[in-house]
Design a protein around this motif. Structure first.
Motif, PDB file in Angstrom:
ATOM      1  N   UNK A 416       0.691  -1.213   0.042  1.00  0.00           N
ATOM      2  CA  UNK A 416      -0.039   0.084   0.081  1.00  0.00           C
ATOM      3  C   UNK A 416       1.044   1.227   0.031  1.00  0.00           C
ATOM      4  N   UNK A 417       0.166   2.348   0.103  1.00  0.00           N
ATOM      5  CA  UNK A 417       0.959   3.510  -0.088  1.00  0.00           C
ATOM      6  C   UNK A 417       0.358   4.401   1.039  1.00  0.00           C
ATOM      7  N   UNK A 418       1.112   5.238   1.996  1.00  0.00           N
ATOM      8  CA  UNK A 418       0.621   5.948   2.862  1.00  0.00           C
ATOM      9  C   UNK A 418       0.400   7.158   2.541  1.00  0.00           C
ATOM     10  N   UNK A 419      -0.777   7.632   2.850  1.00  0.00           N
ATOM     11  CA  UNK A 419      -1.254   9.066   2.417  1.00  0.00           C
ATOM     12  C   UNK A 419      -1.214   9.752   3.906  1.00  0.00           C
ATOM     13  N   UNK A 429       1.005  14.158   1.240  1.00  0.00           N
ATOM     14  CA  UNK A 429       2.104  13.528   0.728  1.00  0.00           C
ATOM     15  C   UNK A 429       1.806  11.884   0.666  1.00  0.00           C
ATOM     16  N   UNK A 430       2.610  11.386  -0.253  1.00  0.00           N
ATOM     17  CA  UNK A 430       2.394   9.874  -0.367  1.00  0.00           C
ATOM     18  C   UNK A 430       4.085   9.313   0.114  1.00  0.00           C
ATOM     19  N   UNK A 431       3.797   8.158   0.901  1.00  0.00           N
ATOM     20  CA  UNK A 431       4.975   7.335   1.028  1.00  0.00           C
ATOM     21  C   UNK A 431       4.465   5.871   0.875  1.00  0.00           C
ATOM     22  N   UNK A 432       5.413   5.234   0.565  1.00  0.00           N
ATOM     23  CA  UNK A 432       4.940   3.643   0.575  1.00  0.00           C
ATOM     24  C   UNK A 432       5.622   2.868  -0.371  1.00  0.00           C
ATOM     25  N   UNK A 433       5.113   1.689  -0.730  1.00  0.00           N
ATOM     26  CA  UNK A 433       5.634   0.661  -1.792  1.00  0.00           C
ATOM     27  C   UNK A 433       4.633   0.229  -2.866  1.00  0.00           C
ATOM     28  N   UNK A 439      -2.295   1.593  -8.595  1.00  0.00           N
ATOM     29  CA  UNK A 439      -3.347   2.307  -8.112  1.00  0.00           C
ATOM     30  C   UNK A 439      -3.492   3.506  -7.786  1.00  0.00           C
ATOM     31  N   UNK A 440      -2.578   4.239  -8.759  1.00  0.00           N
ATOM     32  CA  UNK A 440      -2.627   5.729  -8.133  1.00  0.00           C
ATOM     33  C   UNK A 440      -3.829   6.397  -8.303  1.00  0.00           C
ATOM     34  N   UNK A 441      -4.561   6.045  -9.293  1.00  0.00           N
ATOM     35  CA  UNK A 441      -5.917   6.769  -9.471  1.00  0.00           C
ATOM     36  C   UNK A 441      -6.841   6.599  -8.242  1.00  0.00           C
ATOM     37  N   UNK A 442      -6.803   5.333  -7.728  1.00  0.00           N
ATOM     38  CA  UNK A 442      -7.547   5.285  -6.447  1.00  0.00           C
ATOM     39  C   UNK A 442      -6.938   6.006  -5.158  1.00  0.00           C
ATOM     40  N   UNK A 443      -5.594   6.093  -5.405  1.00  0.00           N
ATOM     41  CA  UNK A 443      -5.224   6.822  -4.066  1.00  0.00           C
ATOM     42  C   UNK A 443      -5.263   8.272  -4.323  1.00  0.00           C
TER      43      UNK A 443
END
Length: 499
Positions: A416-419, A429-433, A439-443
């Motif tokens: 997942x990506x930490x928002x 800001x975005x952090x994660x893996x 899944x950038x659009x969903x984020x």
């Protein structure tokens, strides 16, 4: 070519020009055409770090072939597939938005950024064969994965991916295959969306600009930048700032001083690929094949043998192989990035990670010191007939695994990506893996919901979002929505020329 359009005191400042930033900028401008938006990028060209084609595998991560999202068999022999279903839905949001981009003229020539490609899971050994069978049974029962096939028949698997069987011994093997997979050039879709954004009224992009500081103001944020060509410094103000700077996000979050950034750390992992350009071999493989995870390896190091299509040319990638680094960015990073990211508030967390992840540290050391033969030995697990003279080693991107403290425990954010969003929702800001770009659009949709929710409260706003992502407010995972999913998916596939 460099970009040098500047908007004074815009509504939104976006830092970074990768796929996250590109999707957010385009989505916000379509949602509210009056918004003014400024993008700052540290490199001369756009989308040159993690989104660049050679810096990632280009897998349209949809949970189809990635065993990482379904890692265990339960005591009753079943495999839980809820995470794979979730990832599939999130990637479907990306497909819907990119299909809208094509239909509305925001992006042309979809074959330049997305290509249909079968996704295959491949395992060996009796225990893994039974695991894959159970995984298939769980996934094939859901409407997202209708059409998935499972086989232990060597001739059948050879018809799917001939290289997997060449010179292979008699060990038990199994594979699943689904034709709905994709290969994505995330750099190209980013540049297309940003190219459209830059042409819109009130929008600008300035490359060769490094953001040097973020300061909270009464109405938003003061953003300081330095022109890397002239050396000149500038200040700009915005009501909202989005930090989509990949590995550079952590340092900027720390500069912002927001409480939500306290205790956060980053663990950089470099990447390398083996690449084959021999046309005879490339022509024999037409799939992305994901295998069993390597022991003690980070998320990004699950091995896979991929067809890769960049700028119309097909190659094969195998890897990734990890590499030790202290840089947070591939092109514009510094070897001081990791040391300078260590602060009093995250020191204890980082130390605990080091102690509790000694196998990972050992793995990185081993990866960094291995020979070409060592790498070929790993490739031979997938492609026993591979010859070293057909492959070369190239550098890939850098992934900064986010490290955070939760419930008193330190942990690496593998999935997942930490928002990270502050209390007044003026900065995200975005952090994660992994799965990241797919899944950038969903984020960024979640960022819009959280920070621009008022735009979705009007009939006009909801209608505009429905045009961009038809199922954004629907749960298409539910069995009763199978027909709705099929309808929307068919439309997306037609527009993206995937069928």
């Amino acid at each position: 070519m460099p970009h040098s359009t500047h908007i004074h005191n815009p509504d939104v400042i976006i830092i970074g020009s990768g796929v996250m930033s590109a999707n957010l900028g385009a989505m916000l401008k379509r949602l509210e055409p009056t918004l003014s938006i400024q993008v700052y990028e540290v490199t001369e060209e756009l989308a040159q770090e993690s989104s660049h084609g050679w810096n990632n595998a280009g897998t349209g991560h949809a949970g189809i072939c990635e065993l990482s999202y379904t890692p265990h068999r339960e005591p009753d022999g079943t495999v839980k597939v809820a995470k794979a279903i979730e990832i599939f839905e999130h990637f479907d949001h990306s497909k819907q938005f990119w299909a809208h981009a094509v239909a509305s003229g925001m992006a042309d020539k979809p074959k330049e950024f997305i290509t249909p490609l079968p996704h295959i899971s491949f395992v060996h050994g009796k225990e893994m064969v039974e695991y894959l069978r159970a995984r298939y049974e769980g996934m094939a029962a859901h409407h997202f994965f209708r059409g998935m096939e499972f086989s232990t028949d060597r001739e059948k698997i050879a018809s799917w991916a001939p290289l997997l069987l060449e010179k292979r011994g008699e060990v038990p093997i199994a594979a699943t295959k689904m034709d709905g997979g994709t290969d994505v050039n995330f750099g190209n879709i980013s540049r297309k969306l940003l190219g459209w954004l830059e042409k819109q009224p009130g929008c600008g992009i300035a490359s060769n600009h490094r953001v040097t500081d973020l300061t909270k103001t009464a109405t938003g944020w003061e953003v300081k930048t330095r022109n890397l060509v002239t050396g000149e410094s500038h200040e700009n103000n915005a009501k909202f700032v989005f930090v989509g700077a990949g590995g550079g996000s952590l340092a900027l979050l720390q500069k912002s001083g927001i409480p939500e950034a306290k205790g956060l750390g980053g663990f950089p992992i470099g990447g390398q690929w083996l690449v084959c350009e021999n046309p005879e071999i490339v022509a024999r493989h037409q799939a992305k094949v994901y295998g069993q995870p390597l022991e003690s390896a980070p998320t990004m190091a699950v091995p896979h043998l991929d067809t890769r299509i960049l700028d119309g040319k097909k190659t094969l990638l195998f890897g990734p192989f990890a590499a030790w680094t202290t840089k947070f960015l591939h092109k514009k990073g510094s070897y001081l990035d990791l040391p300078l990211s260590v602060k009093p508030d995250n020191l204890a967390t980082l130390l605990k990670i080091g102690v509790s992840n000694l196998p990972l540290v050992k793995y990185l050391i081993q990866q960094g010191t291995q020979s070409m033969q060592d790498r070929m030995d790993v490739l031979h697990v997938f492609y026993p007939g591979a010859k070293a003279e057909d492959w070369k080693l190239i550098e890939a991107g850098i992934r900064v695994q986010a490290i955070k403290k939760t419930d008193g425990e330190a942990g690496i954010v593998h999935y997942g990506t930490e928002v990270i969003t502050n209390e007044d929702r003026s900065i995200s800001a975005l952090l994660g893996a992994s799965p990241g770009a797919s899944v950038s659009v969903n984020i960024v949709l979640e960022v819009v919901k959280k920070c621009f929710g008022h735009l979705l409260e009007t009939p006009e706003g909801r209608a505009r979002m429905k045009e961009m992502i038809p199922t954004w407010d629907e749960d298409i995972k539910k069995p009763e929505n199978a027909a709705r999913f099929a309808e929307v998916d068919r439309r997306s596939n037609e527009l993206l020329q995937l069928i």
